[in-house]
Design a protein around this motif. Structure first.
Motif, mmCIF file in Angstrom:
data_model
loop_
_atom_site.group_PDB
_atom_site.id
_atom_site.type_symbol
_atom_site.label_atom_id
_atom_site.label_comp_id
_atom_site.label_asym_id
_atom_site.label_seq_id
_atom_site.Cartn_x
_atom_site.Cartn_y
_atom_site.Cartn_z
ATOM 1 N N LEU A 47 -13.336 15.296 10.804
ATOM 2 C CA LEU A 47 -14.057 15.852 11.697
ATOM 3 C C LEU A 47 -15.534 15.613 11.146
ATOM 4 C CD1 LEU A 47 -12.141 18.131 13.890
ATOM 5 C CD2 LEU A 47 -13.169 15.752 14.536
ATOM 6 N N GLN A 48 -16.759 14.472 11.783
ATOM 7 C CA GLN A 48 -17.550 14.828 10.851
ATOM 8 C C GLN A 48 -18.753 13.633 12.310
ATOM 9 O OE1 GLN A 48 -18.277 12.016 7.382
ATOM 10 N NE2 GLN A 48 -16.627 10.488 7.952
ATOM 11 N N HIS A 49 -19.826 14.234 11.708
ATOM 12 C CA HIS A 49 -21.325 14.023 12.703
ATOM 13 C C HIS A 49 -21.946 12.246 11.990
ATOM 14 C CE1 HIS A 49 -24.131 13.044 15.557
ATOM 15 N NE2 HIS A 49 -24.175 14.130 15.927
ATOM 16 N N ALA A 50 -21.315 11.431 12.074
ATOM 17 C CA ALA A 50 -21.910 9.932 11.687
ATOM 18 C C ALA A 50 -23.609 10.016 11.500
ATOM 19 C CB ALA A 50 -21.761 8.417 12.612
ATOM 20 N N ASP A 51 -23.576 10.068 12.305
ATOM 21 C CA ASP A 51 -25.955 10.424 12.609
ATOM 22 C C ASP A 51 -25.773 11.795 12.156
ATOM 23 O OD1 ASP A 51 -25.818 7.442 13.580
ATOM 24 O OD2 ASP A 51 -25.509 8.343 15.884
ATOM 25 N N GLY A 52 -25.237 12.323 11.405
ATOM 26 C CA GLY A 52 -25.763 13.698 11.225
ATOM 27 C C GLY A 52 -26.857 14.002 10.058
ATOM 28 N N ARG A 53 -26.931 15.273 9.419
ATOM 29 C CA ARG A 53 -27.747 14.858 8.158
ATOM 30 C C ARG A 53 -26.588 15.627 7.264
ATOM 31 N NH1 ARG A 53 -32.024 20.382 8.400
ATOM 32 N NH2 ARG A 53 -29.843 21.103 8.990
ATOM 33 N N ALA A 54 -26.566 15.461 6.195
ATOM 34 C CA ALA A 54 -25.497 15.050 4.584
ATOM 35 C C ALA A 54 -25.434 16.092 4.525
ATOM 36 C CB ALA A 54 -26.171 14.405 3.336
ATOM 37 N N GLU A 55 -26.136 17.539 4.707
ATOM 38 C CA GLU A 55 -26.080 18.741 4.772
ATOM 39 C C GLU A 55 -24.923 19.704 5.198
ATOM 40 O OE1 GLU A 55 -28.720 17.187 4.995
ATOM 41 O OE2 GLU A 55 -29.824 17.735 2.842
ATOM 42 N N ASP A 56 -25.515 18.949 6.228
ATOM 43 C CA ASP A 56 -24.173 18.976 7.726
ATOM 44 C C ASP A 56 -23.171 19.052 7.633
ATOM 45 O OD1 ASP A 56 -27.050 20.909 9.339
ATOM 46 O OD2 ASP A 56 -26.966 18.956 10.046
ATOM 47 N N ASN A 57 -22.951 17.740 7.293
ATOM 48 C CA ASN A 57 -21.116 17.120 7.435
ATOM 49 C C ASN A 57 -20.567 18.154 5.969
ATOM 50 O OD1 ASN A 57 -21.819 15.501 9.161
ATOM 51 N ND2 ASN A 57 -22.579 13.435 8.463
ATOM 52 N N ASP A 58 -21.637 17.955 5.000
ATOM 53 C CA ASP A 58 -20.578 18.532 4.235
ATOM 54 C C ASP A 58 -19.932 20.262 4.168
ATOM 55 O OD1 ASP A 58 -21.407 16.238 2.072
ATOM 56 O OD2 ASP A 58 -23.316 17.332 1.347
ATOM 57 N N LYS A 59 -21.143 20.589 5.126
ATOM 58 C CA LYS A 59 -20.741 21.917 5.390
ATOM 59 C C LYS A 59 -19.145 22.040 6.384
ATOM 60 C CE LYS A 59 -24.852 24.129 5.181
ATOM 61 N NZ LYS A 59 -26.057 25.077 5.806
ATOM 62 N N ILE A 60 -19.208 20.578 7.275
ATOM 63 C CA ILE A 60 -17.986 20.556 8.289
ATOM 64 C C ILE A 60 -16.892 19.902 7.629
ATOM 65 C CG2 ILE A 60 -17.292 19.410 10.176
ATOM 66 C CD1 ILE A 60 -20.092 18.996 11.051
ATOM 67 N N LEU A 61 -16.726 19.255 6.210
ATOM 68 C CA LEU A 61 -16.126 18.832 5.452
ATOM 69 C C LEU A 61 -15.107 19.418 4.806
ATOM 70 C CD1 LEU A 61 -17.167 15.457 4.142
ATOM 71 C CD2 LEU A 61 -15.580 15.387 5.931
ATOM 72 N N GLN A 62 -16.183 20.789 4.404
ATOM 73 C CA GLN A 62 -16.379 21.756 3.528
ATOM 74 C C GLN A 62 -14.924 23.084 4.428
ATOM 75 O OE1 GLN A 62 -16.399 22.061 -0.414
ATOM 76 N NE2 GLN A 62 -14.721 24.242 0.305
ATOM 77 N N LYS A 63 -15.803 23.447 5.440
ATOM 78 C CA LYS A 63 -14.827 23.712 6.218
ATOM 79 C C LYS A 63 -13.097 23.348 6.511
ATOM 80 C CE LYS A 63 -15.157 26.149 10.917
ATOM 81 N NZ LYS A 63 -15.296 26.292 11.944
ATOM 82 N N GLN A 64 -13.051 21.899 6.838
ATOM 83 C CA GLN A 64 -12.189 21.364 6.500
ATOM 84 C C GLN A 64 -10.964 21.853 5.910
ATOM 85 O OE1 GLN A 64 -11.932 17.440 9.026
ATOM 86 N NE2 GLN A 64 -14.765 18.063 9.303
ATOM 87 N N PHE A 65 -11.882 21.180 4.576
ATOM 88 C CA PHE A 65 -10.973 21.407 3.438
ATOM 89 C C PHE A 65 -10.403 23.417 3.002
ATOM 90 C CE2 PHE A 65 -13.073 17.258 1.845
ATOM 91 C CZ PHE A 65 -11.496 16.837 1.472
ATOM 92 N N ASP A 66 -10.979 24.089 3.418
ATOM 93 C CA ASP A 66 -10.658 24.816 3.361
ATOM 94 C C ASP A 66 -9.186 25.286 4.409
ATOM 95 O OD1 ASP A 66 -12.369 25.735 1.270
ATOM 96 O OD2 ASP A 66 -13.839 26.774 3.191
ATOM 97 N N LEU A 67 -9.721 25.080 5.492
ATOM 98 C CA LEU A 67 -8.653 24.880 6.990
ATOM 99 C C LEU A 67 -7.254 24.096 5.901
ATOM 100 C CD1 LEU A 67 -10.797 24.366 9.939
ATOM 101 C CD2 LEU A 67 -9.203 26.658 9.062
ATOM 102 N N LEU A 68 -7.208 23.198 5.422
ATOM 103 C CA LEU A 68 -6.502 22.649 5.222
ATOM 104 C C LEU A 68 -5.883 23.415 4.017
ATOM 105 C CD1 LEU A 68 -7.135 18.561 4.424
ATOM 106 C CD2 LEU A 68 -6.084 19.174 6.196
ATOM 107 N N ALA A 69 -5.755 24.156 2.895
ATOM 108 C CA ALA A 69 -5.488 24.908 2.098
ATOM 109 C C ALA A 69 -4.839 26.235 2.953
ATOM 110 C CB ALA A 69 -6.846 25.758 1.834
ATOM 111 N N ALA A 70 -5.655 26.921 4.268
ATOM 112 C CA ALA A 70 -4.997 27.712 4.875
ATOM 113 C C ALA A 70 -3.104 27.130 5.485
ATOM 114 C CB ALA A 70 -5.691 28.438 5.671
ATOM 115 N N LEU A 71 -3.520 25.934 6.287
ATOM 116 C CA LEU A 71 -2.812 25.764 6.467
ATOM 117 C C LEU A 71 -1.022 25.635 5.653
ATOM 118 C CD1 LEU A 71 -4.334 22.646 8.936
ATOM 119 C CD2 LEU A 71 -3.157 25.428 9.644
#
Length: 525
Positions: free
Chosen positions: A65-89
């Motif tokens: 999940l990411q925002h195609a037109d969003g800032r790179a910093e915001d997308n990096d935070k969202i992606l890191q959040k998702q990787f943390d959730l993958l590890a938790a799952l």
């Protein structure tokens, strides 16, 4: 859908959502992030395990999940959040969540392998292999790991890393769950088709054969293992100056020497991977070698193991030394069993494939089968107990195939053919009992001369009913005992097995097989 209490409702909602997940994501990324953001992250941390599992399925479907037109910093935070959730799952306390996560992570790695850091992918795979593949709490988790690894093999860039990690999974071949073993064997089959990787570097062949023997009653495992070992024990290309048929026979004898039970399993499933014509040809090669084993031994003794010639397909070929193919008791018994397994596996096909049946009957003649039976009966009694049941069945097959070929000229219904085969088998085994076993007992003084005909008549009248009975073993034993009731005299009660054995057992210390041994042989039908 994530909070649905029934699985069928969740599956329906997921099916509908797939239409949005599978389209060009660049157009919908912003909308999906806006819709899932207030629901998905909270559901993945819900106390209810079912909600977490369903949220994990949706999350893995929609990743990333990411925002195609969003800032790179915001997308990096969202992606890191998702990787943390993958590890938790992957470390979730619920087995269903871990199973969904293991399979979903492998799909993600396959799609985004080039985009992810090597350290991250290596750590994820290490956790899957070291921890989840040996998850003792649930077979579904272990199964999901192997199914996921099978998906991961579709990404060629993963092969180098998987080559290093897969040997750590070798003990999974002995997993207590059948579906886990099947999934692991399918991975080995995938490895077989990849250049630079060998399945025997992951699991030793001895382990594979031992597992094949242990899983002889598990068709799902046996089929996959047969596919895996097909090229190893049934080579179809010429090996130097050796013909394919000779090489197949060599491999067959090696298989029998290593693990005879596994060999029976392999050849009983071989017809699923080769044509009926190839099976028929293999049967003729094996059986021809069986009936000429004594001649081969004499020739080898005279020629001191010199090279021999073989005629195959009209061409005369030069073969290497064949002294290692001389048959001892174990090799003879093993090869006879393999011929029988091959015949049993394609018996229905031979009933309709007349060309293959003609090829088999050309070599598997009743005369040759009976000579094999006679040589088996001439062996020591401890060996004959094992050889005779197989030899009898081979004769029965020879007779049945001959009569099947005779009747194939007319038109008959399927039911009529089945009845004919049943009667053929009954007639063949009846003849064998009358012509082989009764004279042997008579020679040992088991029956008086004037009672032989009475015993033959009693046995003949009872034997046809054996093949119409639901419990053939009990009916067969009853037919034999009814024949020997005559010798024991008329009684109001049926003759018991022990009483009949006492009456019929040889008393002269000869090598003739005792009644007990023969009854055991007959019961094996």
């Amino acid at each position: 859908g994530i909070h649905a209490s029934e699985d069928k409702y969740f599956k329906g909602v997921r099916f509908m959502l797939q239409a949005f997940h599978d389209v060009q994501r660049a157009k919908l990324d912003a909308m999906l992030l806006r819709v899932y953001d207030p629901i998905l992250w909270r559901s993945l941390r819900c106390a209810n395990a079912q909600v977490r599992a369903q949220a994990a399925v949706v999350f893995l479907d929609v990743f990333p999940l990411q925002h195609a037109d969003g800032r790179a910093e915001d997308n990096d935070k969202i992606l890191q959040k998702q990787f943390d959730l993958l590890a938790a799952l992957l470390t979730d306390t619920d087995q269903h969540v871990r199973a969904h996560a293991a399979l979903g992570v492998c799909h993600i790695l396959k799609e985004y392998w080039e985009s992810l850091p090597l350290n991250t992918t290596h750590n994820i795979l290490k956790f899957l292999i070291d921890t989840l593949s040996v998850d003792s709490s649930c077979a579904n988790v272990r199964h999901a790991v192997f199914v996921g690894l099978g998906v991961l093999f579709q990404q060629p860039l993963t092969h180098t890393l998987l080559k290093q990690l897969l040997p750590l999974l070798r003990n999974s071949i002995h997993d207590k769950s059948e579906k886990v073993r099947v999934a692991f064997m399918k991975i080995l089959c995938q490895v077989k088709g990849i250049r630079g990787m060998h399945f025997y570097d992951i699991v030793p062949v001895d382990h594979l054969l031992a597992r094949m023997a242990a899983d002889r009653n598990c068709p799902a495992v046996s089929l996959v293992m047969t596919e895996l070992l097909l090229n190893s024990f049934f080579p179809q290309a010429e090996a130097g100056a050796t013909s394919p048929e000779t090489e197949q026979l060599n491999r067959c004898m090696q298989f029998i020497a290593k693990e005879p039970v596994a060999a029976e399993v392999f050849y009983s499933h071989l017809h699923h991977f080769i044509s009926i014509g190839q099976v028929a040809k293999l049967i003729t090669v094996m059986f021809t070698f069986l009936v000429t084993a004594e001649a081969r031994s004499r020739a080898a003794a005279v020629g001191d193991g010199e090279d021999t010639e073989e005629v195959t397909g009209g061409k005369r070929r030069r073969n290497p030394k064949t002294t290692h193919m001389q048959l001892g008791f174990a090799e003879k018994l093993g090869l006879m069993r393999l011929v029988l397994k091959l015949l049993e596996s394609v018996s229905e096909e031979l009933a309709v494939q007349h060309l293959s049946r003609d090829l088999v009957t050309k070599y598997l003649t009743e005369e040759h089968a009976r000579s094999l039976l006679a040589s088996s009966a001439a062996c020591d009694s401890t060996q004959a107990v094992h050889l005779l049941p197989v030899a009898v069945k081979l004769v029965a097959f020879a007779v049945s195939l001959r009569k099947m070929g005779t009747a194939s000229g007319g038109k008959a219904t399927q039911r009529g053919r089945q009845q004919q085969q049943t009667l053929n088998g009954a007639s063949s085994m009846q003849d064998l009992l009358l012509d082989v076993y009764l004279p042997a007992w008579t020679g040992a003084g088991a029956l008086e001369q004037n009672k032989q005909e009475m015993a033959r008549s009693a046995l003949a009248s009872a034997f046809v009913e054996v093949f119409r009975s639901d419990n053939q073993e009990a009916a067969l034993l009853g037919a034999v005992l009814s024949a020997f009731e005559i010798e024991c005299g008329s009684q109001t009660k049926p003759v018991g097995k022990k009483a009949a054995a006492k009456k019929v057992a040889p008393t002269d210390g000869s090598a003739c097989i005792s009644f007990n041994a023969v009854v055991d042989l007959l019961a094996s039908f």
